[in-house]
Design a protein around this motif. Structure first.
Motif, PDB file in Angstrom:
ATOM      1  N   MET A  68       0.291  -1.005  -0.159  1.00 39.17           N
ATOM      2  CA  MET A  68      -0.210  -0.110   0.308  1.00 39.17           C
ATOM      3  C   MET A  68       1.010   1.032  -0.272  1.00 39.17           C
ATOM      4  N   GLY A  69       2.335   1.269   0.172  1.00 35.59           N
ATOM      5  CA  GLY A  69       2.745   1.916   0.163  1.00 35.59           C
ATOM      6  C   GLY A  69       3.299   2.962   1.298  1.00 35.59           C
ATOM      7  N   ILE A  70       2.953   2.297   2.513  1.00 37.83           N
ATOM      8  CA  ILE A  70       3.194   2.146   3.868  1.00 37.83           C
ATOM      9  C   ILE A  70       4.588   1.717   4.772  1.00 37.83           C
ATOM     10  N   ASP A  71       5.171   2.610   4.842  1.00 40.75           N
ATOM     11  CA  ASP A  71       6.655   2.139   4.988  1.00 40.75           C
ATOM     12  C   ASP A  71       7.726   2.899   5.649  1.00 40.75           C
ATOM     13  N   TRP A  72       6.880   3.637   6.748  1.00 43.01           N
ATOM     14  CA  TRP A  72       7.786   5.170   7.460  1.00 43.01           C
ATOM     15  C   TRP A  72       8.496   4.446   8.701  1.00 43.01           C
ATOM     16  N   TRP A  73       8.556   2.970   8.723  1.00 46.18           N
ATOM     17  CA  TRP A  73       8.773   2.567  10.380  1.00 46.18           C
ATOM     18  C   TRP A  73      10.568   2.096   9.852  1.00 46.18           C
ATOM     19  N   GLU A  74      10.527   1.950   8.855  1.00 47.89           N
ATOM     20  CA  GLU A  74      12.198   2.273   7.763  1.00 47.89           C
ATOM     21  C   GLU A  74      13.056   2.988   8.030  1.00 47.89           C
ATOM     22  N   LEU A  85      12.850   2.789  15.211  1.00 50.31           N
ATOM     23  CA  LEU A  85      12.009   1.894  14.731  1.00 50.31           C
ATOM     24  C   LEU A  85      12.971   0.703  14.056  1.00 50.31           C
ATOM     25  N   SER A  86      13.852   1.377  13.468  1.00 50.64           N
ATOM     26  CA  SER A  86      15.412   0.849  12.429  1.00 50.64           C
ATOM     27  C   SER A  86      16.364   0.579  12.737  1.00 50.64           C
ATOM     28  N   SER A  87      16.934  -0.463  12.742  1.00 50.20           N
ATOM     29  CA  SER A  87      18.899  -0.174  13.552  1.00 50.20           C
ATOM     30  C   SER A  87      19.246  -0.335  11.809  1.00 50.20           C
ATOM     31  N   HIS A  88      19.220   0.020  10.594  1.00 50.61           N
ATOM     32  CA  HIS A  88      19.350   0.024   9.660  1.00 50.61           C
ATOM     33  C   HIS A  88      19.264   1.766   8.829  1.00 50.61           C
TER      34      HIS A  88
END
Length: 104
Positions: A65-71, A76-79
């Protein structure tokens, strides 16, 4: 059929129903959006507006759906945290180089 003095038998999957795991799997597979607005007015003057949006979906479905804000969220993201540290490190190196040029 129930008998007087006896509790009815629990609703189970064997009787043609769905269990919680099936429902959860369907919700996560398809996704659910819950939206609502809360407005507080006093004498036709809007004092407060709260807009609520809730999306319940699996990670894969959310990405579709185009939702990826946690990345890109460092908390929230070590990367993302590594990327933020690299940017901060580069900015500090640049500022240090500017300060060294001024003192020379």
């Amino acid at each position: 059929m129930t008998h007087p003095g006896r509790l009815p038998s629990p609703y189970t999957a064997e009787r043609g129903g769905t269990d919680l795991a099936d429902i959860l799997e369907r919700v996560l597979d398809k996704g659910v959006v819950i939206a609502g607005d809360i407005k507080i007015n006093l004498l036709d003057i809007e004092l407060l507006t709260i807009r609520l949006r809730l999306v319940v979906a699996s990670v894969d479905r959310a990405k579709d759906m185009g939702i990826d804000w946690w990345e890109s969220d460092p908390s929230l993201s070590s990367h993302a945290r590594k990327g933020e540290l690299a940017r901060e490190n580069e900015e500090l190196r640049r500022r240090l180089a500017e300060l060294e040029e001024r003192t020379v």
